[in-house]
Write a protein that holds these residues in place. Sequence first.
Motif, PDB file in Angstrom:
ATOM      1  N   ASP A  82      -3.323  -7.871   3.409  1.00  0.00           N
ATOM      2  CA  ASP A  82      -2.216  -8.616   4.325  1.00  0.00           C
ATOM      3  C   ASP A  82      -0.805  -8.126   4.263  1.00  0.00           C
ATOM      4  OD1 ASP A  82      -4.609 -10.112   4.424  1.00  0.00           O
ATOM      5  OD2 ASP A  82      -3.563 -12.252   3.726  1.00  0.00           O
ATOM      6  N   ASN A  83      -0.365  -8.219   5.242  1.00  0.00           N
ATOM      7  CA  ASN A  83       1.147  -7.615   5.676  1.00  0.00           C
ATOM      8  C   ASN A  83       1.294  -6.235   5.314  1.00  0.00           C
ATOM      9  OD1 ASN A  83       3.878  -8.141   6.172  1.00  0.00           O
ATOM     10  ND2 ASN A  83       4.221  -8.380   3.968  1.00  0.00           N
ATOM     11  N   PHE A  84       0.191  -5.428   5.858  1.00  0.00           N
ATOM     12  CA  PHE A  84       0.276  -4.118   5.642  1.00  0.00           C
ATOM     13  C   PHE A  84       0.145  -3.596   7.186  1.00  0.00           C
ATOM     14  CE2 PHE A  84      -1.168   0.109   4.816  1.00  0.00           C
ATOM     15  CZ  PHE A  84      -0.870   0.560   3.563  1.00  0.00           C
ATOM     16  N   TYR A  85       1.254  -2.738   7.401  1.00  0.00           N
ATOM     17  CA  TYR A  85       1.328  -2.394   8.662  1.00  0.00           C
ATOM     18  C   TYR A  85       0.779  -0.816   8.940  1.00  0.00           C
ATOM     19  CZ  TYR A  85       3.558  -6.604   9.878  1.00  0.00           C
ATOM     20  OH  TYR A  85       3.863  -8.011  10.070  1.00  0.00           O
ATOM     21  N   HIS A  88       2.113   0.711  12.034  1.00  0.00           N
ATOM     22  CA  HIS A  88       3.491   1.226  12.040  1.00  0.00           C
ATOM     23  C   HIS A  88       3.857   2.743  12.817  1.00  0.00           C
ATOM     24  CE1 HIS A  88       7.477   2.429  10.748  1.00  0.00           C
ATOM     25  NE2 HIS A  88       7.760   1.276  10.843  1.00  0.00           N
ATOM     26  N   PRO A 207      -1.960  -6.298  11.116  1.00  0.00           N
ATOM     27  CA  PRO A 207      -1.303  -6.074   9.650  1.00  0.00           C
ATOM     28  C   PRO A 207      -2.263  -6.673   8.609  1.00  0.00           C
ATOM     29  CG  PRO A 207      -0.087  -7.689  11.009  1.00  0.00           C
ATOM     30  CD  PRO A 207      -0.915  -6.833  11.848  1.00  0.00           C
ATOM     31  N   THR A 208      -3.289  -7.595   9.140  1.00  0.00           N
ATOM     32  CA  THR A 208      -4.138  -8.147   8.178  1.00  0.00           C
ATOM     33  C   THR A 208      -5.532  -7.460   8.318  1.00  0.00           C
ATOM     34  OG1 THR A 208      -3.211 -10.218   7.772  1.00  0.00           O
ATOM     35  CG2 THR A 208      -5.549 -10.270   7.346  1.00  0.00           C
ATOM     36  N   THR A 236       0.836  -3.262  -3.741  1.00  0.00           N
ATOM     37  CA  THR A 236       1.401  -4.089  -2.578  1.00  0.00           C
ATOM     38  C   THR A 236       2.285  -4.851  -2.998  1.00  0.00           C
ATOM     39  OG1 THR A 236      -0.292  -5.736  -3.109  1.00  0.00           O
ATOM     40  CG2 THR A 236      -1.006  -4.145  -1.515  1.00  0.00           C
ATOM     41  N   GLY A 240       5.591  -7.030  -0.698  1.00  0.00           N
ATOM     42  CA  GLY A 240       5.160  -8.451  -0.636  1.00  0.00           C
ATOM     43  C   GLY A 240       3.450  -8.621   0.215  1.00  0.00           C
ATOM     44  N   GLY A 241       2.685  -7.531   0.144  1.00  0.00           N
ATOM     45  CA  GLY A 241       1.535  -7.624   0.666  1.00  0.00           C
ATOM     46  C   GLY A 241       0.522  -8.390  -0.321  1.00  0.00           C
ATOM     47  N   LYS A 242      -0.397  -9.071   0.263  1.00  0.00           N
ATOM     48  CA  LYS A 242      -1.662  -9.518  -0.304  1.00  0.00           C
ATOM     49  C   LYS A 242      -2.731  -8.714  -0.815  1.00  0.00           C
ATOM     50  CE  LYS A 242      -0.052 -14.065   1.287  1.00  0.00           C
ATOM     51  NZ  LYS A 242      -0.621 -14.834   2.742  1.00  0.00           N
TER      52      LYS A 242
END
Length: 305
Positions: A82-85, A88, A207-208, A236, A240-242
């Motif tokens: 999660d929260n991984f772009y 980008h 991002p997820t 991560t 702040g990625g999960k």
Amino acid sequence: MQVVSVFFLVGVVFVPVGVVSLLAAQDVVEIIDRYDHACVPPNMTDNKLAYIQNETIPKDCTRTLTVTKEMKQPIYVYYQLDNFYQNHRRYVKSRNDAQLRDYKKSNTTTSCDPERFTADGKPIVPCGLIAWSLFNDTYSFTRGKDNLTVDKKDISWKSDREHKFANNVYPSNFQNGALIGGKKLNSSIPLSEQEDLIVWMRTAALPTFRKLYGRIYVDLKANDTIIVRLSNNYNTYSFGGKKKLVLSTATWLGGKNDFLGFAYLIVGGLCIFLAFAFTLLYLIKPSNAMPASNLLDFGSVWFDM
Ligand SMILES: *[C@@H]1O[C@H](CO)[C@@H](O)[C@H](O)[C@H]1NC(C)=O
Ligand SMILES: *[C@@H]1O[C@H](CO)[C@@H](O)[C@H](O)[C@H]1NC(C)=O
Ligand SMILES: *[C@@H]1O[C@H](CO)[C@@H](O)[C@H](O)[C@H]1NC(C)=O
Ligand SMILES: *[C@@H]1O[C@H](CO)[C@@H](O)[C@H](O)[C@H]1NC(C)=O
Ligand SMILES: *[C@@H]1O[C@H](CO)[C@@H](O)[C@H](O)[C@H]1NC(C)=O
Ligand SMILES: *[C@@H]1O[C@H](CO)[C@@H](O)[C@H](O)[C@H]1NC(C)=O
Ligand SMILES: *[C@@H]1O[C@H](CO)[C@@H](O)[C@H](O)[C@H]1NC(C)=O
């Protein structure tokens, strides 16, 4: 009346497809376990970066999962970030497809900045940020005394293995820098057989995302206890990625995804509604005998709203 019949036909096809999709999604059983927090030792929870970056601290971690509902094989093992772009702009461009396909011919690392050359100027294969940041957590599973073998073969798309990653290109100078971005690759295995890499390099648009890690060919019963031994290597924490581990049965549709079903239902329903609306209009004003083009204009007004 052609437009009306087209709308009607689309509706009649889409609505049942939507219903079937939704029903299929209901049958999917999923176990999701977020472990990035739980795997940090208690005395380091307020300094996760120090934990993940310190090579001397062991990264093994044990998780216990309980099967909620019977799961028929094959069971798909995914990791979810999660929260991984991955989409980008700078990241998604940092690769060189010609190199992956045929390094001898292309012999290039262009567009791979900042992962083109090692400190002493040797070209990196596979180059680029995407390959460099290859996910490197690992999982193994036991149930009671039995190991549940994870089959990692055929997790990538066949077309990728055959056409996008060459069987005569081998990793070289990969992950040799001061900063390690992720998994290392065995340099005696050609890229076309580095399936984790191939899966990773098919970048996600959102991002997820989930990526297939392997399959388990064992049926799981309700209330089975699965012990997961994992290596919590991947960093991560710096953004702040999960990280989540997902076990899932899958239907022909792929996963527990209601979206597609609803989309079909809504489009199909709308089409049938429009078909009826147009028919009514036609019946109310038959004298004008609306030509199809008018109907189309009317339709586009609907869609513009
Ligand atoms: C945290 O605890 C582990 C043992 O559980 C110990 O080995 C380690 O040194 C401790 N780390 C710190 C920063 O206190
Ligand atoms: C890594 O951890 C060990 C013990 O847990 C500690 O002694 C050492 O100072 C740490 N290294 C760094 C660079 O923080
Ligand atoms: C790639 O190009 C470099 C410089 O142009 C050359 O030195 C090298 O031999 C080439 N490698 C291959 C495999 O063709
Ligand atoms: C399960 O796997 C572990 C580690 O790979 C191995 O040591 C053990 O012998 C295996 N157990 C069985 C029953 O196959
Ligand atoms: C795994 O990847 C992280 C970066 O996310 C890196 O710091 C670490 O050294 C890697 N560990 C292994 C065992 O590959
Ligand atoms: C790399 O792959 C080769 C061929 O499959 C294998 O023999 C070797 O043990 C592997 N090396 C490592 C470090 O895993
Ligand atoms: C699973 O456990 C629950 C509560 O412990 C029990 O009610 C249920 O019957 C069990 N299901 C199976 C299939 O054993």
